[in-house]
Every structure is written in structure tokens, then in C-alpha cells.
Design a protein around this motif. Structure first.
Motif, short mmCIF file in Angstrom:
data_model
loop_
_atom_site.label_atom_id
_atom_site.label_comp_id
_atom_site.label_asym_id
_atom_site.label_seq_id
_atom_site.Cartn_x
_atom_site.Cartn_y
_atom_site.Cartn_z
N ALA A 187 167.22 61.38 72.31
CA ALA A 187 167.55 62.53 71.94
C ALA A 187 166.88 62.93 70.42
O ALA A 187 166.52 62.09 69.85
N ASN A 188 166.77 64.08 70.13
CA ASN A 188 166.40 64.58 68.98
C ASN A 188 167.48 65.18 68.08
O ASN A 188 168.14 66.05 67.99
N PHE A 189 168.04 64.03 67.17
CA PHE A 189 168.88 63.90 66.38
C PHE A 189 168.91 64.87 65.22
O PHE A 189 168.09 64.55 64.43
N VAL A 190 170.07 65.63 64.92
CA VAL A 190 170.24 66.20 63.54
C VAL A 190 171.69 65.98 63.45
O VAL A 190 172.40 65.85 64.22
N ALA A 191 171.91 65.79 61.99
CA ALA A 191 173.30 65.55 61.48
C ALA A 191 173.69 66.74 60.67
O ALA A 191 172.85 67.09 59.94
N ALA A 192 175.03 67.26 60.92
CA ALA A 192 175.42 68.39 60.10
C ALA A 192 176.78 68.45 60.42
O ALA A 192 177.39 68.11 61.01
N PHE A 193 177.56 69.49 59.41
CA PHE A 193 178.82 70.01 59.46
C PHE A 193 180.08 69.07 58.90
O PHE A 193 181.15 69.22 59.08
N HIS A 194 179.48 68.05 58.33
CA HIS A 194 180.41 66.83 58.07
C HIS A 194 181.41 67.45 56.95
O HIS A 194 182.65 67.28 56.85
N THR A 195 181.06 68.41 56.03
CA THR A 195 181.80 68.80 54.87
C THR A 195 182.42 70.11 55.13
O THR A 195 182.88 71.01 54.20
N VAL A 196 182.42 70.66 56.41
CA VAL A 196 182.80 71.95 56.85
C VAL A 196 184.29 72.05 57.29
O VAL A 196 184.31 71.13 58.33
N SER A 197 185.29 72.43 56.66
CA SER A 197 186.57 72.20 57.00
C SER A 197 186.93 72.96 58.56
O SER A 197 186.30 74.13 58.70
N GLY A 198 187.21 72.17 59.36
CA GLY A 198 187.65 72.75 60.79
C GLY A 198 188.80 73.91 60.73
O GLY A 198 188.53 74.87 61.46
N GLU A 199 189.63 73.79 59.52
CA GLU A 199 190.83 74.63 59.71
C GLU A 199 189.86 75.95 59.55
O GLU A 199 190.50 77.03 59.87
N GLN A 200 189.12 76.05 58.31
CA GLN A 200 188.21 77.22 58.02
C GLN A 200 187.18 77.64 59.12
O GLN A 200 187.42 78.95 59.14
N LEU A 201 186.89 76.84 59.96
CA LEU A 201 186.07 77.59 60.96
C LEU A 201 186.92 78.19 61.98
O LEU A 201 186.66 79.23 62.57
N ARG A 202 188.26 77.51 61.98
CA ARG A 202 189.13 78.13 63.15
C ARG A 202 189.78 79.65 62.63
O ARG A 202 190.15 80.49 63.48
N ALA A 203 189.61 79.67 61.38
CA ALA A 203 190.33 81.00 60.62
C ALA A 203 189.36 82.17 60.73
O ALA A 203 188.65 82.31 59.83
N LEU A 204 189.10 82.76 61.87
CA LEU A 204 188.16 83.83 62.08
C LEU A 204 188.37 84.81 61.06
O LEU A 204 187.19 85.50 60.70
N GLU A 205 189.17 85.19 60.58
CA GLU A 205 189.51 86.19 59.93
C GLU A 205 188.96 86.10 58.24
O GLU A 205 188.79 86.89 57.41
N ARG A 206 188.96 84.59 58.05
CA ARG A 206 188.56 84.39 56.70
C ARG A 206 186.98 84.00 56.67
O ARG A 206 186.33 83.22 57.44
N PRO A 207 186.21 84.70 55.61
CA PRO A 207 184.94 84.32 55.56
C PRO A 207 184.83 82.80 54.91
O PRO A 207 185.48 82.15 54.48
N MET A 208 183.80 82.25 55.75
CA MET A 208 183.46 80.83 55.20
C MET A 208 183.13 80.68 53.95
O MET A 208 182.50 81.74 53.17
#
Lengths: 228, 228
Positions: B132-153
Motif C-alpha cells: 500500500a501507498n501509506f499516508v498518515a493523517a488526522f491524528h490531531t483532528v477531534s472526532g467530536e468536531q468532525l461529527r458536529a457538522l454545523e460547527r466549522p472546523m
């Protein structure tokens, strides 16, 4: 307050000296050579104007004189510095270690780190000078930006330590530097992470051809002392 | 593009699913159980509206179907997941590992980490699925914030990987999420640092009683693809 900056002749330490002296603190630059310490102190006074209170002396004398002692030296020389000042640091004195264990210490790359035996550079320092009240901070603040007095800071300082009172003292000094904020990152062991973040910034700087990438922490409008 | 999110039934993965589907991507949620994958996909469509393209299936089928495969699972289950999907990942497929090696994997604290043998969680993944061609990302992005669609990231994504083209593909997806930016943090080994920064955020959240502290990188107004 009397603030000592050991390594105040280096870029990060000299920048910190300028910012703290500009804020009205009395800064004592520590150097291996008393003469070099005095020369660099004179250079700081030249930049800041005659009213600035900056003196230079040996590391040992500077460690005795400061109410708070910053240590801003490369990792390769860190242990030697602490061995040298050990007998000159009073019991319980707040010592702010700013060291990042970059792999340059062993001939490696500045975007890579080595892992100190004690977990972090500041924990190695604590093992060498157990009587000091250690705080770790300033790993991710660009020395170049600190030195550029005309530019506002654009960075948060991660502050790690066991003692909330010591962190608040250091935080108070950080708050004297315009536009710089501090975030309590937890106990001293959290420096195992904060210290390595310097290398991540070096990588970002390298990739984007910059010199002063930094971090801001999002999630609150203001940080500083927890619970305040 | 068909985007697979393995672990899309967890908080981070579900948040990522919602954000990418909202941006118009077709998202395939992978789960150990096909039924659970389908149930959670239906929940996503319920939140986003009937026009959203979200399907659910097994991890194995999802790994085959996606043009880009995100893996958002706790570190304790990460190796098992890669062993399960290994034969279903085509040579050269872009796989985005989002794992942080938090000490919770071994009963420890979420503000502490363990050190994977290969240096980082993503390098362990690469050792298990070398094609696979691996990339690592999103470690520091809050899942709660991702789920709260009405709130801007309010966060930057650190993207690590060897292949600039793969990073740009992942970066393009990140740019589809309003207010989220990506910073090229260097090669895959830089995940050794980026992955641990999750634990630092957990410590900050804990100290300040928050759920969604994040990082923004300062030094440039815009980040994204280096040289652009």
C-alpha cells in the motif's frame, strides 16, 4: 524579577533575553565565558536602549542570581551545563528547560530526534539537578521570531511541569511577551511529546522554505492558567 | 471518488464519513460486521439527507472498493485490521492511517503513548501491508468536531508520507472539508511525532475540561501542497 538565561548568547536565548528585558525584566545572560556574557549583554542593551536591564556573567553566577533560570542550549551540551550549574542552583528554584533532543546532537538531522534515557531532555536535567523545580517550555517558539522585536509573536508555548505554581510563574513571564500565549500541557513527562514537536516544525519549515512555523492551540479563545 | 473509511462506525471515522459525504464523495464504511456497516451508513444518510452517498459493508470489501482507504481504528485493533484487509488492498492503493499509539491500547492513559517497534503506528501498518501507498493523517483532528457538522472546523491536519502525489490526493480530500487545512509534515517517519501529538491534545483537553482542542500551524496564511 531577576531572570537568568543560560545560553543567552544563542539565537533562542538571545531572543528570549530581548523579549523579557523589553517587558521590563532584569535579565542575566549566562555564558561559559564571563566576557562573552558581558559582550552579548551589551549587544542586547544596544538593541533595546540604555534603560534595558541586561547583564552578562558566567553560567554558574547567573544560575545563582536568577529567581527563574531559563536553560536554552543545544541538547549536545545540555548535560554538561547542568553539571556545571548544579551546585549553584538553590533548592526549589524554578528552572525552565527549553531543550529539544534533536538528532543534530549526534550528527543527525534537525527534523529527527533522539530519545533521552529519562524520556525527555527535561527529565534528564531533573535527574542531574533533582533539587530544582523544573518546567519545560519554549520548544516550539522560533528563535528568529523572538529576536525580531518589531514583529508580533504568532505562537503558543507548551508548558510542562509537575508544579502548577511554577508553571504559573513561567506563564506570567510568557504573558509579558506581546501576542505569545501559554498552554498548560500537563506534567513534566508531557515534554516527551512537546520537545519532539520542534523537529516537526523543522520539517515543516524545510518543506515550505520557512524559518518560523509555529503552533497555535485551538479550542479556546484564551489559554494560560487552567481554571482562570 | 470512492472513499473507504474502515472504523467508520467509531467517532473519528463516522465524523470523517459525514464530512466527506457532505462534500459529495461516495463513502464506504467498513466494519467487522456487514450489518453494522450498513446500519451506520443508514444513520449517516439519515443525518445528511437522502442524496448522500454512504454505503456500509465489511472491512475486506470496503478495502477493495475504495480508491482511497482511511483506517481510523484504536491502536489495540490496528494490526488485526491490517492483517484482515491485507489481501484486499491493491498494489499502490493510497491508505491513510489515522492511528495514534495511545497507551490506552495497553490499559494506560490516553495522554500517554506507547512506542511501536517500527517507530510509529503507520510504519507498523506499512510493515504489515508493504504494497500500500501509506499516508498518515488526522491524528490531531477531534472526532467530536468532525461529527458536529454545523460547527466549522478549527484545526490543521498533519499529513506524513513518502509519496507527494499520495499526500496531494489526501490533501485534496481534506480541502473539501470547510475550514480544515493540511500541512505536509514530511515523510512517513514524521508520524512518529505527529501521532503522539494526539496525546498532548488529550492532556490539554483534560487540563482545561475540553473535548476538541486542536492545532493550527502559524507561519503562512495558507498551507496545502508545498510549492503551490
Amino acid at each position: 524579577m531577576d531572570i537568568t538565561v543560560i545560553g543567552g548568547t544563542g539565537e533562542e536565548g538571545f531572543g528570549l533575553t530581548l523579549r523579557l528585558a523589553k517587558a521590563g525584566e532584569h535579565v542575566i545572560i549566562g555564558s561559559r565565558s564571563e566576557e562573552k556574557g558581558q559582550t552579548v549583554a551589551a549587544k542586547a542593551r544596544e538593541i533595546l536602549g540604555a534603560s534595558a536591564a541586561v547583564d552578562g556573567t558566567t553560567n554558574e553566577k547567573a544560575a545563582e542570581q536568577g529567581d527563574v533560570v531559563f536553560v536554552t542550549v543545544p541538547f549536545a551540551g545540555q548535560a554538561d551545563i547542568y553539571r556545571a550549574i548544579k551546585d549553584h542552583v538553590a533548592e526549589g528554584k524554578v528552572v525552565v528547560d527549553c531543550t529539544s533532543p534533536l538528532a543534530t546532537a549526534v550528527g543527525g538531522r534537525a527534523w529527527q530526534v533522539v530519545r533521552p534515557w529519562h524520556g525527555s531532555a527535561v527529565e534528564q536535567a531533573k535527574a542531574l539537578v533533582p533539587k530544582a523545580n523544573f518546567v519545560a517550555a519554549f520548544h516550539t517558539v522560533s528563535g528568529e521570531q523572538l529576536r525580531a522585536l518589531e514583529r508580533p509573536m504568532d505562537s503558543d508555548v507548551f508548558v510542562c511541569g509537575k508544579d502548577p505554581a511554577a508553571k504559573a510563574i513561567v506563564g506570567g513571564l510568557i504573558e509579558e511577551i506581546p501576542n505569545l500565549r501559554w498552554v498548560d500541557a500537563g506534567d513534566l513527562t508531557m515534554a516527551r511529546i512537546a520537545e519532539t514537536m520542534t523537529a516537526l516544525l523543522v520539517s515543516v519549515n524545510r518543506t515550505y522554505k520557512l524559518h518560523d512555523a509555529g503552533f497555535r492551540v485551538t479550542g479556546r479563545d484564551a489559554w494560560g492558567k487552567p481554571g482562570s
